[in-house]
Design an enzyme around this catalytic site. Sequence first.
Site, PDB file in Angstrom:
ATOM      1  N   GLU A 101      -0.583   4.788  -0.468  1.00  0.00           N
ATOM      2  CA  GLU A 101      -1.427   5.969  -0.692  1.00  0.00           C
ATOM      3  C   GLU A 101      -0.597   7.235  -0.550  1.00  0.00           C
ATOM      4  O   GLU A 101       0.248   7.336   0.325  1.00  0.00           O
ATOM      5  CB  GLU A 101      -2.582   5.987   0.305  1.00  0.00           C
ATOM      6  CG  GLU A 101      -3.677   5.010  -0.074  1.00  0.00           C
ATOM      7  CD  GLU A 101      -4.912   5.124   0.822  1.00  0.00           C
ATOM      8  OE1 GLU A 101      -4.902   5.938   1.760  1.00  0.00           O
ATOM      9  OE2 GLU A 101      -5.870   4.390   0.579  1.00  0.00           O
ATOM     10  N   THR A 115      -4.037   5.585 -21.672  1.00  0.00           N
ATOM     11  CA  THR A 115      -3.786   4.273 -21.111  1.00  0.00           C
ATOM     12  C   THR A 115      -2.299   4.003 -21.302  1.00  0.00           C
ATOM     13  O   THR A 115      -1.599   4.736 -22.013  1.00  0.00           O
ATOM     14  CB  THR A 115      -4.571   3.171 -21.835  1.00  0.00           C
ATOM     15  OG1 THR A 115      -4.189   3.188 -23.208  1.00  0.00           O
ATOM     16  CG2 THR A 115      -6.069   3.376 -21.727  1.00  0.00           C
ATOM     17  N   ASP A 136      -6.907  12.834 -25.268  1.00  0.00           N
ATOM     18  CA  ASP A 136      -6.907  11.457 -24.769  1.00  0.00           C
ATOM     19  C   ASP A 136      -6.177  10.609 -25.805  1.00  0.00           C
ATOM     20  O   ASP A 136      -6.739  10.271 -26.847  1.00  0.00           O
ATOM     21  CB  ASP A 136      -8.355  10.989 -24.565  1.00  0.00           C
ATOM     22  CG  ASP A 136      -8.433   9.566 -24.042  1.00  0.00           C
ATOM     23  OD1 ASP A 136      -7.416   8.853 -24.065  1.00  0.00           O
ATOM     24  OD2 ASP A 136      -9.538   9.164 -23.614  1.00  0.00           O
ATOM     25  N   ARG A 174      -1.411  -2.852 -18.024  1.00  0.00           N
ATOM     26  CA  ARG A 174      -2.680  -2.133 -17.948  1.00  0.00           C
ATOM     27  C   ARG A 174      -2.539  -1.001 -16.940  1.00  0.00           C
ATOM     28  O   ARG A 174      -2.044  -1.181 -15.834  1.00  0.00           O
ATOM     29  CB  ARG A 174      -3.815  -3.060 -17.500  1.00  0.00           C
ATOM     30  CG  ARG A 174      -4.028  -4.249 -18.410  1.00  0.00           C
ATOM     31  CD  ARG A 174      -5.397  -4.852 -18.222  1.00  0.00           C
ATOM     32  NE  ARG A 174      -6.366  -4.163 -19.041  1.00  0.00           N
ATOM     33  CZ  ARG A 174      -6.508  -4.345 -20.358  1.00  0.00           C
ATOM     34  NH1 ARG A 174      -5.733  -5.180 -21.003  1.00  0.00           N
ATOM     35  NH2 ARG A 174      -7.417  -3.671 -21.027  1.00  0.00           N
ATOM     36  N   TYR A 214       0.840  -1.198   0.000  1.00  0.00           N
ATOM     37  CA  TYR A 214       0.000   0.000   0.000  1.00  0.00           C
ATOM     38  C   TYR A 214       0.865   1.234   0.000  1.00  0.00           C
ATOM     39  O   TYR A 214       1.820   1.332   0.762  1.00  0.00           O
ATOM     40  CB  TYR A 214      -0.922   0.018   1.234  1.00  0.00           C
ATOM     41  CG  TYR A 214      -2.356  -0.154   0.793  1.00  0.00           C
ATOM     42  CD1 TYR A 214      -3.012   0.918   0.178  1.00  0.00           C
ATOM     43  CD2 TYR A 214      -3.011  -1.353   0.921  1.00  0.00           C
ATOM     44  CE1 TYR A 214      -4.311   0.757  -0.284  1.00  0.00           C
ATOM     45  CE2 TYR A 214      -4.304  -1.517   0.466  1.00  0.00           C
ATOM     46  CZ  TYR A 214      -4.951  -0.458  -0.142  1.00  0.00           C
ATOM     47  OH  TYR A 214      -6.213  -0.617  -0.605  1.00  0.00           O
ATOM     48  N   LYS A 267      -1.836   0.120 -24.582  1.00  0.00           N
ATOM     49  CA  LYS A 267      -2.211  -0.047 -26.000  1.00  0.00           C
ATOM     50  C   LYS A 267      -0.942   0.067 -26.853  1.00  0.00           C
ATOM     51  O   LYS A 267      -0.057  -0.763 -26.678  1.00  0.00           O
ATOM     52  CB  LYS A 267      -3.318   0.944 -26.342  1.00  0.00           C
ATOM     53  CG  LYS A 267      -4.593   0.657 -25.510  1.00  0.00           C
ATOM     54  CD  LYS A 267      -5.751   1.595 -25.788  1.00  0.00           C
ATOM     55  CE  LYS A 267      -6.922   1.269 -24.842  1.00  0.00           C
ATOM     56  NZ  LYS A 267      -8.038   2.232 -24.989  1.00  0.00           N
TER      57      LYS A 267
END
Length: 420
Positions: free
Chosen positions: A59, A229, A203, A238, A57, A232
Site C-alpha cells: 500500500e 486498461t 479512455d 489485466r 502487500y 487489450k
Amino acid sequence: MTTPSRDPSLADRDPEIASLIRHEDERQRDKLRMIPSENYASRAVLEACGSSLSNKYSEGYPRKRYYEGQQFVDSIEELARDRIKALFGVEHVNVQPYSGSPANLAVYFAFCKPGDTVMGLGLPHGGHLTHGWPVSITGSYFKSVPYAVRRDDHRIDLDDVRRLAHEAKPRLLFCGGTAYPRTWDFPAFASIAREVGAVLVADIAHIAGLIAGGAHPSPVGHADVITSTTHKTLRGPRGGMILTSAQYAAALDKAVFPGLQGGPHEANIAGLAVAAKEAATPEFRRYAQQVVANAKALARALSDRGYSLVSGGTDNHLLLVDLTNKSISGKVAAKALDRAGIELNYNTVPYDPRKPFDPSGVRLGTPAITSRGLGEAQMEAVAHWFDEAVKHAADEAKLDALAVEVKAFLGDYPAPGILV
Ligand SMILES: *Cc1c(COP(=O)(O)O)cnc(C)c1O
C-alpha cells in the site's frame, strides 16, 4: 509445514483446476479469437503475473509505503511507471488501478462530487458502462448526459457533443469507447471541454496499443486525463492505468490510493512493466500497424460478401457487423461462429431495434489474431469462414467441420504465451 520440495505443482495439488486451465490454453490455441478487447500476452508477461509478487502487500507508492519489505517491489513499480511514461510521452502515470473500470472510478473520485454531471458516448452507441451509463455506479451517483453517433454515417456528431456540453456543463467529458470503429478526434473534444470548463478524459482502453505503436493519434497534449486498461491492444496483463500531467498527478494518485483501493497488485504491475518494454520495440510498432491493416482487409472481405459494417468500415482494430440484412440475430450468429471456431461477441448496433440481450450485430477485431502473425492475406480466409458459419448457423455438423478447418489452419500460427 510445507517445504518447497514438498510444495506440489498445480497439476498435483489441484488436477481439476489444472485440467480446466489446460483446456482453456487449448481453446485459445485452436480458435480464431476475435473479441476486440482480448489479446495474447507474451509468455514473459504471464510469467511476471504468476510470480511471488502476488504474495506482497505494498500500500502506498514507491518510497512511500505503509509496509516493510519493498526493496524490490519499489523498483518494479518505478520501472513500470518510467516505461509507460516514456512509451506515451506523459509526465505522470499511476499503474495501480486494478482494471479499467476502477481507473475510471478514481477519476470521478478525483474531480467530482455525487450528483455532478458527466458526458460520454452512450453504451448502445459504443461507449463504456463507466462513462455514466445508468446501470453503472457512474450513472447512478452522477448525472449522465450521453452523446450519440449520427444515424446516417455512425460517426460521432461533434456538433451535437458541443451543443449538449454547452447545455449540460459537465464536470467530466469522456471520449473513448468499446465499439467505435473510427478514429477519435481528441483535439476537437479538447476544444469542447475547454469551452465548457470540463475535464477531458480520454479512455483509451481499447486503443492503447495502437497509440503506443503509432497506429492511432495520441490524446497526449489534448486530454487532461487518460485512462486505460493494460490488457487489450497493449498486450499487457489485466490491469488499469491513469496517465496525466504533473498538474493532476497528486489528486489522481490520492483518488486511487487511499481513495478507492488498498494494496496494488504488484505481480500485474510487473507484467505491465514487461509489456511496456515490449511495446517500445520496432516489432510492436509493426504489430500495431498490422492490426489496423488486417482490420481494414477484413472489412473489405466482409463487405465483398454482402455484410453491412457500422460506419461503413474501420479505422482501428475493430468491426461492428450489422446482420439485419442477413436475417440472423447477433446472438444466434455469435453462437454459431463460436462453434465454428471464431470467437467474438454479439453487440448492439447504433439505433438497434432489437434488445441488448439479442441485438442485431456482432463485434470482432484483429488484435489477437495479429499477435499470432496473421496478415492481410489471411483475412480472406477469415471472412470466408465467417460467412460460411453465418450461412450455415443452424447446421451443427457444418459448424463443427469449419472448426476443424480453423484449428488446422491455426497450427501454423503459434499463439504467444500459450505453451500447449
Ligand atoms: C474495457 C474498457 C473499460 C473497462 O475495463 P475493465 O478492465 O473491463 O474494467 C473501460 N473503458 C473502456 C473504453 C473499455 O473498453
